[in-house]
Design an enzyme around this catalytic site. Sequence first.
Site, short mmCIF file in Angstrom:
data_model
loop_
_atom_site.label_atom_id
_atom_site.label_comp_id
_atom_site.label_asym_id
_atom_site.label_seq_id
_atom_site.Cartn_x
_atom_site.Cartn_y
_atom_site.Cartn_z
N HIS A 30 0.81 -1.21 0.00
CA HIS A 30 0.00 0.00 0.00
C HIS A 30 0.85 1.27 0.00
O HIS A 30 0.61 2.19 0.78
CB HIS A 30 -0.92 0.03 1.22
N HIS A 72 -7.40 -0.10 2.66
CA HIS A 72 -6.69 -0.54 1.47
C HIS A 72 -6.89 0.53 0.40
O HIS A 72 -7.90 1.25 0.40
CB HIS A 72 -7.21 -1.90 1.01
#
Length: 635
Positions: free
Chosen positions: A515, A558
């Site tokens: 991420h 996310h």
Amino acid sequence: MMRSLGLFLAAASVSFVAAEAGGHSTRRNVILNGQIADSYDFVIVGGGTAGLVLASRLSEDANTTVLVLEAGDTGDGIESINAPADAYYDSLLDSSYDWAYSTVPQPKANNRVMSWSRGKVLGGSSALNGMYMVRPSQIEVDAWATMVGAEDAWGWDALYSAMKTSETFTPPSSQIQQEGDIIYQADSHGTHGPIQVSYPGFMLPVVGDWSNAFAALGVPTTDDAYGGTNAGSFIATSSINRPIGRGNLSANSVEYSFSKAGPRLTVNVTKEVILAGGTIGSPQVLMLSGVGPADVLQAAGVPVQVALPGVGQHLQDHLTAEVVWNTTDQTAASIYAANVSSMPTTTSSPFLSFVNSATGYVNFSTLLGANAQAESQSILSTIDSSASSLAIYNVSATQFVPGAVGVMEILLSLTGSGAGKQTIAIQAAMQHPFSQGRLYITSNDPFAYPAIDPNYLSHPSDLIMLREGLKLARQLGNTAPLSSAMSTEVSPGPSVSTDDDWNTWITNNAATEYHPSCSCAMLPQEQGGVVDTSLRVYGLSNVRVVDASVFPIQFSAHLQAPVYGLAEQASSLIRKQYNTVDSAPVSNSTSSSAPSGPSSSSVRTGGTGSWARRSHDGVLAVCVAALAMGVALAL
């Protein structure tokens, strides 16, 4: 004085025109090199999560032409992209569809070089990822908007609406909802967007024990994780669905090449260049163009055109590790292994829709317990008031640490681990790191990878938070009713018990959650910003960045959902500028009504097929192949 910005890119020898979907006939014509038009209104560099949203939305306007330059293949021939479960069992990581980046050695992680996989295919990393559709919290998004003084444009209400615009939500069947103990609010989701969002058509009993075990530890269940408050435990939606068919410088040309030794070809730009190369690609493009930190550009042999120190800086990532137990229960991995030879070769199996989805976000005070106040003061005392990243540190330390924001993500994994298929893992992932890194070019070769230094664990509080997150993961796995599925802990195992034990183990085992963000931050220029609130690069009149690199802070989420929302907002902003009448995408209904529950078969969305153009008269061309994210100014 206006000057020309040429983008030097490497692309392959095939391209295609994606035509109308969603009620219109779809045409897809393979075009050979040389058949790309001489000019386009918009050239988008990168056909990933954000780039395809932009291309689709911009080409909805009549007489608008859009070209997407993408490094990878279309992915059409790769069935595993469409089967959700194959993200785990037939992964494209370390394949030709993966950029396969790596970091420089990390001093605080035992000098390890870590893998940074990113998607090299239409759809970008959304074609490779675990398909979690998790939204950030309202506190985080509003903090970002306040940092740039644009509450109306980038606050929660705007991003929330855009995220809903991007999706069509399908509720779980009653059986799946009961088995997974799933709680959701339909009116927090979209109903008419291109990305199909739902729950798996197959569920394992242990998922239903997730929230009850969390509750036993004092962490509540979140009633509406998608409405702005995601702290607590919940079962996340995924980008899966039923198979429904498939400044001062001006950029006025893009130059691209099919190989390092190949000739440079040119396509002209009549309106804008939009960089959507992701957290790594977009700053690399800017630096190779001569836009970035002067010392970096000079060392790489690139003439400085715009000295912009923030390019490639403020790099942040979610660092993660996991606790693993043996189990005698069935896991998704053991079911797959036992049935793979007889598994349907299409996406028609309900089992192939199963992806990990049991999630929880834990705030700072819950994570640190009695030590929370002392650690909070320690964090504040370490902030360097002269640092260019002061604004980012201040927001994290003064708003996220004492607030109801999840600083640690806890995930249940039933898809196997390094210890085998008959295992269950609980992962802990740090959401708001105080360690910041950078990425930078080391040469003027557009085919050379940049140096990536996330600077993991350089701030002492990060190690403490991740350690406490892993302790919580262990405690959760040993708490009823979840503990009934666990037998022996195999990693890190009982030998790791003291804080020193954990610290040593983390430095040897922690890795990326994939991420990365923040490397072209939307901030004031004097605070290290790269883009303004219109997403334009400082010093360039018609170059924008639209991808995860523009977020100035990490989110407890996310990245897929907020990036879709960002791209929807960007497309509306751009279209409003160039159209006499605002032609923003039609808003979703906020009614609680939604399509009926999913059928027994599911496919991944958000990869190559979901953003086929739905225009009437616009033209969208997508050039795919070996695109190197290289750029240089043509003066």
